[in-house]
Every structure is written in C-alpha cells, then in structure tokens.
Design a protein around this motif. Structure first.
Motif, PDB file in Angstrom:
ATOM      1  N   ALA A  99      49.545  31.387 -61.060  1.00  0.00           N
ATOM      2  CA  ALA A  99      50.801  31.666 -60.359  1.00  0.00           C
ATOM      3  C   ALA A  99      51.058  33.160 -60.216  1.00  0.00           C
ATOM      4  CB  ALA A  99      51.964  31.001 -61.094  1.00  0.00           C
ATOM      5  N   VAL A 100      50.448  33.974 -61.067  1.00  0.00           N
ATOM      6  CA  VAL A 100      50.627  35.421 -61.000  1.00  0.00           C
ATOM      7  C   VAL A 100      49.466  36.093 -60.267  1.00  0.00           C
ATOM      8  CG1 VAL A 100      50.653  37.548 -62.373  1.00  0.00           C
ATOM      9  CG2 VAL A 100      52.096  35.618 -63.026  1.00  0.00           C
ATOM     10  N   THR A 101      48.250  35.789 -60.683  1.00  0.00           N
ATOM     11  CA  THR A 101      47.089  36.496 -60.140  1.00  0.00           C
ATOM     12  C   THR A 101      46.797  36.136 -58.686  1.00  0.00           C
ATOM     13  OG1 THR A 101      45.681  34.791 -61.137  1.00  0.00           O
ATOM     14  CG2 THR A 101      46.000  36.821 -62.382  1.00  0.00           C
ATOM     15  N   TYR A 102      46.985  34.870 -58.336  1.00  0.00           N
ATOM     16  CA  TYR A 102      46.680  34.451 -56.966  1.00  0.00           C
ATOM     17  C   TYR A 102      47.608  35.123 -55.950  1.00  0.00           C
ATOM     18  CZ  TYR A 102      45.211  31.358 -53.158  1.00  0.00           C
ATOM     19  OH  TYR A 102      44.715  30.868 -51.974  1.00  0.00           O
ATOM     20  N   PRO A 103      48.937  35.090 -56.137  1.00  0.00           N
ATOM     21  CA  PRO A 103      49.800  35.768 -55.154  1.00  0.00           C
ATOM     22  C   PRO A 103      49.541  37.265 -55.043  1.00  0.00           C
ATOM     23  CG  PRO A 103      51.088  34.248 -56.496  1.00  0.00           C
ATOM     24  CD  PRO A 103      49.734  34.337 -57.132  1.00  0.00           C
ATOM     25  N   VAL A 104      49.247  37.917 -56.180  1.00  0.00           N
ATOM     26  CA  VAL A 104      49.003  39.364 -56.117  1.00  0.00           C
ATOM     27  C   VAL A 104      47.703  39.655 -55.368  1.00  0.00           C
ATOM     28  CG1 VAL A 104      48.500  41.430 -57.473  1.00  0.00           C
ATOM     29  CG2 VAL A 104      50.322  39.869 -58.201  1.00  0.00           C
ATOM     30  N   GLY A 105      46.635  38.919 -55.712  1.00  0.00           N
ATOM     31  CA  GLY A 105      45.360  39.137 -55.041  1.00  0.00           C
ATOM     32  C   GLY A 105      45.427  38.819 -53.559  1.00  0.00           C
ATOM     33  N   ARG A 106      45.985  37.663 -53.234  1.00  0.00           N
ATOM     34  CA  ARG A 106      46.045  37.254 -51.835  1.00  0.00           C
ATOM     35  C   ARG A 106      47.103  38.027 -51.065  1.00  0.00           C
ATOM     36  NH1 ARG A 106      41.440  35.256 -50.794  1.00  0.00           N
ATOM     37  NH2 ARG A 106      42.328  34.813 -48.772  1.00  0.00           N
ATOM     38  N   GLY A 107      48.181  38.427 -51.739  1.00  0.00           N
ATOM     39  CA  GLY A 107      49.240  39.144 -51.036  1.00  0.00           C
ATOM     40  C   GLY A 107      48.895  40.585 -50.733  1.00  0.00           C
ATOM     41  N   THR A 108      48.063  41.195 -51.580  1.00  0.00           N
ATOM     42  CA  THR A 108      47.655  42.573 -51.327  1.00  0.00           C
ATOM     43  C   THR A 108      46.738  42.664 -50.109  1.00  0.00           C
ATOM     44  OG1 THR A 108      47.786  43.048 -53.686  1.00  0.00           O
ATOM     45  CG2 THR A 108      46.531  44.589 -52.344  1.00  0.00           C
ATOM     46  N   ALA A 109      45.887  41.668 -49.960  1.00  0.00           N
ATOM     47  CA  ALA A 109      44.892  41.700 -48.889  1.00  0.00           C
ATOM     48  C   ALA A 109      45.484  41.822 -47.487  1.00  0.00           C
ATOM     49  CB  ALA A 109      43.993  40.463 -48.991  1.00  0.00           C
ATOM     50  N   PRO A 110      46.538  41.071 -47.144  1.00  0.00           N
ATOM     51  CA  PRO A 110      47.041  41.161 -45.761  1.00  0.00           C
ATOM     52  C   PRO A 110      47.464  42.560 -45.352  1.00  0.00           C
ATOM     53  CG  PRO A 110      47.969  39.258 -46.858  1.00  0.00           C
ATOM     54  CD  PRO A 110      47.254  40.046 -47.899  1.00  0.00           C
ATOM     55  N   LEU A 111      48.079  43.295 -46.268  1.00  0.00           N
ATOM     56  CA  LEU A 111      48.497  44.647 -45.933  1.00  0.00           C
ATOM     57  C   LEU A 111      47.288  45.500 -45.580  1.00  0.00           C
ATOM     58  CD1 LEU A 111      51.058  45.190 -48.850  1.00  0.00           C
ATOM     59  CD2 LEU A 111      51.514  44.390 -46.522  1.00  0.00           C
ATOM     60  N   LEU A 112      46.243  45.366 -46.377  1.00  0.00           N
ATOM     61  CA  LEU A 112      45.045  46.160 -46.153  1.00  0.00           C
ATOM     62  C   LEU A 112      44.255  45.675 -44.943  1.00  0.00           C
ATOM     63  CD1 LEU A 112      43.920  46.479 -49.884  1.00  0.00           C
ATOM     64  CD2 LEU A 112      45.195  48.143 -48.510  1.00  0.00           C
ATOM     65  N   VAL A 113      44.200  44.348 -44.739  1.00  0.00           N
ATOM     66  CA  VAL A 113      43.464  43.808 -43.596  1.00  0.00           C
ATOM     67  C   VAL A 113      44.129  44.224 -42.285  1.00  0.00           C
ATOM     68  CG1 VAL A 113      42.848  41.692 -42.373  1.00  0.00           C
ATOM     69  CG2 VAL A 113      42.455  41.877 -44.827  1.00  0.00           C
ATOM     70  N   THR A 114      45.455  44.158 -42.245  1.00  0.00           N
ATOM     71  CA  THR A 114      46.164  44.554 -41.037  1.00  0.00           C
ATOM     72  C   THR A 114      45.900  46.014 -40.713  1.00  0.00           C
ATOM     73  OG1 THR A 114      47.906  42.935 -41.478  1.00  0.00           O
ATOM     74  CG2 THR A 114      48.423  44.705 -39.942  1.00  0.00           C
ATOM     75  N   ALA A 115      45.928  46.864 -41.745  1.00  0.00           N
ATOM     76  CA  ALA A 115      45.635  48.279 -41.534  1.00  0.00           C
ATOM     77  C   ALA A 115      44.188  48.464 -41.083  1.00  0.00           C
ATOM     78  CB  ALA A 115      45.892  49.064 -42.820  1.00  0.00           C
ATOM     79  N   GLY A 116      43.263  47.724 -41.721  1.00  0.00           N
ATOM     80  CA  GLY A 116      41.861  47.839 -41.339  1.00  0.00           C
ATOM     81  C   GLY A 116      41.605  47.350 -39.926  1.00  0.00           C
ATOM     82  N   ALA A 117      42.252  46.237 -39.555  1.00  0.00           N
ATOM     83  CA  ALA A 117      42.084  45.713 -38.205  1.00  0.00           C
ATOM     84  C   ALA A 117      42.638  46.683 -37.168  1.00  0.00           C
ATOM     85  CB  ALA A 117      42.792  44.362 -38.078  1.00  0.00           C
ATOM     86  N   TRP A 118      43.703  47.380 -37.528  1.00  0.00           N
ATOM     87  CA  TRP A 118      44.302  48.370 -36.632  1.00  0.00           C
ATOM     88  C   TRP A 118      43.359  49.563 -36.445  1.00  0.00           C
ATOM     89  CZ3 TRP A 118      49.246  51.662 -37.987  1.00  0.00           C
ATOM     90  CH2 TRP A 118      49.606  52.415 -36.879  1.00  0.00           C
ATOM     91  N   LEU A 119      42.853  50.082 -37.566  1.00  0.00           N
ATOM     92  CA  LEU A 119      42.044  51.296 -37.507  1.00  0.00           C
ATOM     93  C   LEU A 119      40.637  51.041 -36.984  1.00  0.00           C
ATOM     94  CD1 LEU A 119      43.097  52.909 -40.912  1.00  0.00           C
ATOM     95  CD2 LEU A 119      43.872  53.544 -38.623  1.00  0.00           C
TER      96      LEU A 119
END
Length: 292
Positions: A99-119
C-alpha cells in the motif's frame, strides 16, 4: 484517447496490480522476477518467428524481416532498465507494504514519463497534465507520511528509484514501438506482432541480467512455478501497454494505468490507514487528469 486505448490501459492496470501483489508476498523476489522474464519471453517468442528481428529477406506476406538498428539499441537499454527496476522493486517490497511502495513507485513514474515524452517525443503536456502533476505530488506526499508513521520510511528511496526506472524504460519502449510501427506501416506488417517480438527480447534480457546477478541456479529452479505465473501477468500487463502506446501519447498511456494504485492498496493485507487511501486516490486522480 480512443476507447480501445482506454480499455487496453485499464486492463493492463488490473493485471499489473495482481502480479505485484504476488511478488510482494514471496521471499526470493529477484529470482522470481528473473524466471518471469524468461517465461514471458518464451510466451511471446512465436512473434519473433513470424516477424524475425534480423535479416533483410522477405518473410510471410512479403514483409521484410529485421528491426531498425535504433530499435535494437533501445531493446538492450530497456532490458537493462527493467533489470534495475526489478532489483529496486525487490528492495522496496522487502522494506515496505504494498500500500505504500506501490503508489510511490507507480506515482513517481508518470511525472517523469510525461516530462520524458515531452522532451524526447515532442508530446507537450497541456493544462490538465500540469494539474495532474500537482495532484500526483500531493498524493505522494500523503503516502510518504503514512510510510513514516508505519516505520516504513526506509522503503521510500527504493520506491522512488522504481519510479525512475519505470519512466526510463517506458520512454524507451514508446520510442521503440513507434519506430517499429513506422517501419511496419511502410511494408504493411501488423504492428502488434512487432510489439510482441520487441517485448520478448526485452523480457529475455531482463531475465538474463538478473540471472547473471544472482549466479544461483538453485534459486532459479526453486522460483520456476511462481516465476512462470508472474511472467504471464507481466506479459499480459505490458503487452497491453505497448499496444496502447500505438494508439495514444506515451505520457497519457503511462499515467492512466496508474489507476492500479487503488487496486494495490485494496490488495494489501491487514489494516490500511485512511490517509493511504486518500494519497492513492490523489495519485490515481492525478493520473487521470494527465491522461485527459
């Protein structure tokens, strides 16, 4: 986002949460994930026969064999990133609840993926994506507070690393699948077949790199049954995402599937603080906003 892409992403989210619940509940996670890579590669290997990744001669239907050189490079780099992801995931799950590790791991990725997809892919985020990023950040802060209260703060750094690894291979895979689709479009080949072959190669490399790190055949043999089951879940979840990448922007696909965080919280055994539900809900809401 089309209805087909939406259905693909949501189905992938369910499959992903289920195999993560299975991995969280076992001891030798790295061995299981290594076997899962080999098992997933084997399941998808017929795609490599039907559309060979090497060779210039025509195969069935006059479609030329062989991947562009850039796709091979991306496949190797993605395999490395996925092996690193598995190691970080095992470390995070050893130190914290799902309940703690999954949301943090999966939630961090979208921010970085969106930035990566943009750049890297030129897919600029809109106002909804910005609002989603803020919502995601708020949810992650709440979940991190729960980790501290539960004494699971040691898992947070590893879970953040998981998010970085996910973002890394997601952007690579999106670029690779787009290149395969472009090459297939010129020849009339079926993009899903190329995507399946690409996934087979990256999963094999994941399994190989993890096995080389383990250097223990006995551990791999002991993990055969569970690893095969996890491999099926990985193939189902990830192939659905790769197919969705062909129908929608990489940032939107990778963020919408983060709705699986709510299911992961629901699958966590034992009591779950209300705050973790709120944090996971904000992460899921942020993902939806980014996908709009």
């Amino acid at each position: 986002m089309s209805a087909t892409a939406l259905a693909l992403v949501l189905a992938a989210a369910v499959a992903h949460a289920l195999w993560n619940r299975l991995v969280h509940g076992i001891e030798d996670r790295v061995a299981v994930l290594s076997v899962a890579g080999f098992a997933g590669a084997a399941v998808l290997s017929p795609a490599l026969v039907l559309r060979p990744p090497v060779g210039a001669g025509p195969v069935a239907g006059g479609v030329p064999g062989g991947w562009p050189a850039a796709v091979w490079g991306l496949a190797v780099l993605s395999g490395v990133a996925e092996a690193v992801y598995c190691g970080l995931l095992a470390a995070a799950y050893r130190r914290g609840s799902l309940a703690v590790t999954y949301p943090v791991g999966r939630g961090t990725a979208p921010l970085l993926v969106t930035a990566g997809a943009w750049l890297l892919l030129g897919q600029a985020p809109g106002l909804a994506a910005v609002a989603g990023a803020v919502t995601l950040a708020a949810g992650l802060v709440l979940v991190a507070g729960v980790a501290r209260d539960l004494g699971e703060h040691a898992s947070l750094g590893w879970a953040l690393g998981v998010g970085v690894a996910i973002a890394t291979y997601s952007v690579m895979d999106a670029a690779a699948v787009r290149r395969l689709a472009d090459a297939a479009g010129a020849a009339g080949a079926a993009p899903p077949l190329a995507a399946a072959g690409y996934l087979s190669v990256t999963l094999f490399l994941q399994g190989l790199f993890l096995a080389l790190a383990l250097r223990s055949w006995s551990r791999l043999r002991a993990a055969l049954r569970t690893g095969a089951l996890v491999g099926v879940g990985v193939v189902l979840a990830y192939l659905l995402v790769l197919l969705a990448f062909q129908r929608a922007d990489a940032g939107r696909v990778a963020t919408l599937r983060e709705a699986s965080v709510l299911l992961a919280v629901a699958l966590t055994p034992g009591p779950r603080p209300r705050t973790v539900w709120l944090g996971a809900g904000l992460v899921a809401l942020g993902a939806v906003l980014v996908a709009v």
